[in-house]
Design a protein around this motif. Sequence first.
Motif, PDB file in Angstrom:
ATOM      1  N   LYS A  88       3.350  -5.877   1.547  1.00 51.63           N
ATOM      2  CA  LYS A  88       4.067  -5.025   0.621  1.00 51.63           C
ATOM      3  C   LYS A  88       3.426  -3.287   0.705  1.00 51.63           C
ATOM      4  O   LYS A  88       3.829  -2.504   1.053  1.00 51.63           O
ATOM      5  CB  LYS A  88       4.293  -4.543  -0.662  1.00 51.63           C
ATOM      6  CG  LYS A  88       5.147  -3.638  -1.354  1.00 51.63           C
ATOM      7  CD  LYS A  88       4.694  -4.157  -3.213  1.00 51.63           C
ATOM      8  CE  LYS A  88       6.402  -2.811  -3.647  1.00 51.63           C
ATOM      9  NZ  LYS A  88       5.467  -2.028  -3.595  1.00 51.63           N
ATOM     10  N   GLU A  89       1.594  -3.570   0.944  1.00 50.10           N
ATOM     11  CA  GLU A  89       1.336  -1.969   1.672  1.00 50.10           C
ATOM     12  C   GLU A  89       1.048  -1.784   2.808  1.00 50.10           C
ATOM     13  O   GLU A  89       1.601  -0.600   3.022  1.00 50.10           O
ATOM     14  CB  GLU A  89      -0.729  -2.486   0.745  1.00 50.10           C
ATOM     15  CG  GLU A  89      -0.639  -2.849  -0.264  1.00 50.10           C
ATOM     16  CD  GLU A  89      -2.182  -2.739  -0.610  1.00 50.10           C
ATOM     17  OE1 GLU A  89      -2.464  -2.920  -0.020  1.00 50.10           O
ATOM     18  OE2 GLU A  89      -2.203  -3.312  -2.129  1.00 50.10           O
ATOM     19  N   VAL A  90       1.035  -2.199   3.534  1.00 45.00           N
ATOM     20  CA  VAL A  90       1.461  -2.368   4.922  1.00 45.00           C
ATOM     21  C   VAL A  90       2.521  -1.796   5.396  1.00 45.00           C
ATOM     22  O   VAL A  90       3.351  -0.572   6.001  1.00 45.00           O
ATOM     23  CB  VAL A  90       1.025  -3.653   5.745  1.00 45.00           C
ATOM     24  CG1 VAL A  90       1.948  -3.371   7.479  1.00 45.00           C
ATOM     25  CG2 VAL A  90       0.161  -3.954   5.950  1.00 45.00           C
ATOM     26  N   ARG A  91       3.620  -2.383   4.915  1.00 43.03           N
ATOM     27  CA  ARG A  91       4.875  -2.236   4.844  1.00 43.03           C
ATOM     28  C   ARG A  91       5.112  -0.503   4.604  1.00 43.03           C
ATOM     29  O   ARG A  91       5.883   0.472   4.980  1.00 43.03           O
ATOM     30  CB  ARG A  91       6.492  -2.659   4.329  1.00 43.03           C
ATOM     31  CG  ARG A  91       6.969  -3.969   5.066  1.00 43.03           C
ATOM     32  CD  ARG A  91       7.991  -4.766   4.250  1.00 43.03           C
ATOM     33  NE  ARG A  91       7.711  -4.995   3.096  1.00 43.03           N
ATOM     34  CZ  ARG A  91       7.007  -5.838   2.661  1.00 43.03           C
ATOM     35  NH1 ARG A  91       6.387  -6.815   3.199  1.00 43.03           N
ATOM     36  NH2 ARG A  91       7.130  -6.735   1.468  1.00 43.03           N
ATOM     37  N   ASP A  92       4.872  -0.614   2.940  1.00 43.97           N
ATOM     38  CA  ASP A  92       4.996   1.369   2.610  1.00 43.97           C
ATOM     39  C   ASP A  92       4.138   2.157   3.629  1.00 43.97           C
ATOM     40  O   ASP A  92       4.661   3.023   3.596  1.00 43.97           O
ATOM     41  CB  ASP A  92       4.136   0.796   1.503  1.00 43.97           C
ATOM     42  CG  ASP A  92       4.825   0.137   0.442  1.00 43.97           C
ATOM     43  OD1 ASP A  92       6.371   0.094   0.354  1.00 43.97           O
ATOM     44  OD2 ASP A  92       4.698   0.386  -0.722  1.00 43.97           O
ATOM     45  N   LYS A  93       3.085   1.801   3.964  1.00 48.42           N
ATOM     46  CA  LYS A  93       2.587   2.702   5.197  1.00 48.42           C
ATOM     47  C   LYS A  93       3.468   2.934   5.966  1.00 48.42           C
ATOM     48  O   LYS A  93       3.297   4.040   6.817  1.00 48.42           O
ATOM     49  CB  LYS A  93       1.049   2.344   5.380  1.00 48.42           C
ATOM     50  CG  LYS A  93      -0.002   2.144   3.641  1.00 48.42           C
ATOM     51  CD  LYS A  93      -1.797   1.622   4.147  1.00 48.42           C
ATOM     52  CE  LYS A  93      -2.054   1.785   3.567  1.00 48.42           C
ATOM     53  NZ  LYS A  93      -3.472   1.754   3.799  1.00 48.42           N
ATOM     54  N   GLN A  94       3.783   2.012   6.761  1.00 52.09           N
ATOM     55  CA  GLN A  94       5.025   2.389   7.706  1.00 52.09           C
ATOM     56  C   GLN A  94       5.718   3.103   7.681  1.00 52.09           C
ATOM     57  O   GLN A  94       6.409   4.169   8.464  1.00 52.09           O
ATOM     58  CB  GLN A  94       5.496   1.151   8.096  1.00 52.09           C
ATOM     59  CG  GLN A  94       4.213   0.427   9.406  1.00 52.09           C
ATOM     60  CD  GLN A  94       4.535  -1.205   9.352  1.00 52.09           C
ATOM     61  OE1 GLN A  94       5.649  -1.870   9.068  1.00 52.09           O
ATOM     62  NE2 GLN A  94       3.778  -1.970  10.269  1.00 52.09           N
ATOM     63  N   GLN A  95       6.301   2.904   6.405  1.00 48.55           N
ATOM     64  CA  GLN A  95       7.054   3.705   6.250  1.00 48.55           C
ATOM     65  C   GLN A  95       7.137   4.902   6.111  1.00 48.55           C
ATOM     66  O   GLN A  95       7.788   6.099   6.195  1.00 48.55           O
ATOM     67  CB  GLN A  95       8.624   2.795   4.600  1.00 48.55           C
ATOM     68  CG  GLN A  95       8.998   1.893   5.201  1.00 48.55           C
ATOM     69  CD  GLN A  95       9.711   1.448   3.942  1.00 48.55           C
ATOM     70  OE1 GLN A  95       9.553   1.568   2.739  1.00 48.55           O
ATOM     71  NE2 GLN A  95      10.558   0.564   3.930  1.00 48.55           N
TER      72      GLN A  95
END
Length: 101
Positions: A88-95
């Motif tokens: 989730k953290e990785v997806r949030d950073k990517q977004q």
Amino acid sequence: MSEGKKMTSSRRLQLKSLMLQIATKRLEEEKKEVAAAKEAYIIENCPPPDLSGDMAALTEFCKKLHIAIDKIDEGRYDIEAKVQKINKEVRDKQQANCFKL
């Protein structure tokens, strides 16, 4: 300048076939090695249970087995939760990075 000789299509097909045969053999050997390694690990770390005792001994064995299974399940659950959090953290950073562009 001299041009290199072109490979004929039949020769190219022959070499491709040979490479596929070699790769197939290597994959089969690797599968056998992995299976042997698993078997060796199980033999080394998981001795067969002694089930020759009376009913009380078998009941105690089952209780210990359930406790061990519960500990493993708790660990698996904790690891899954950590992985989900990190994903989730990785997806949030990517977004967030996409919006900056």
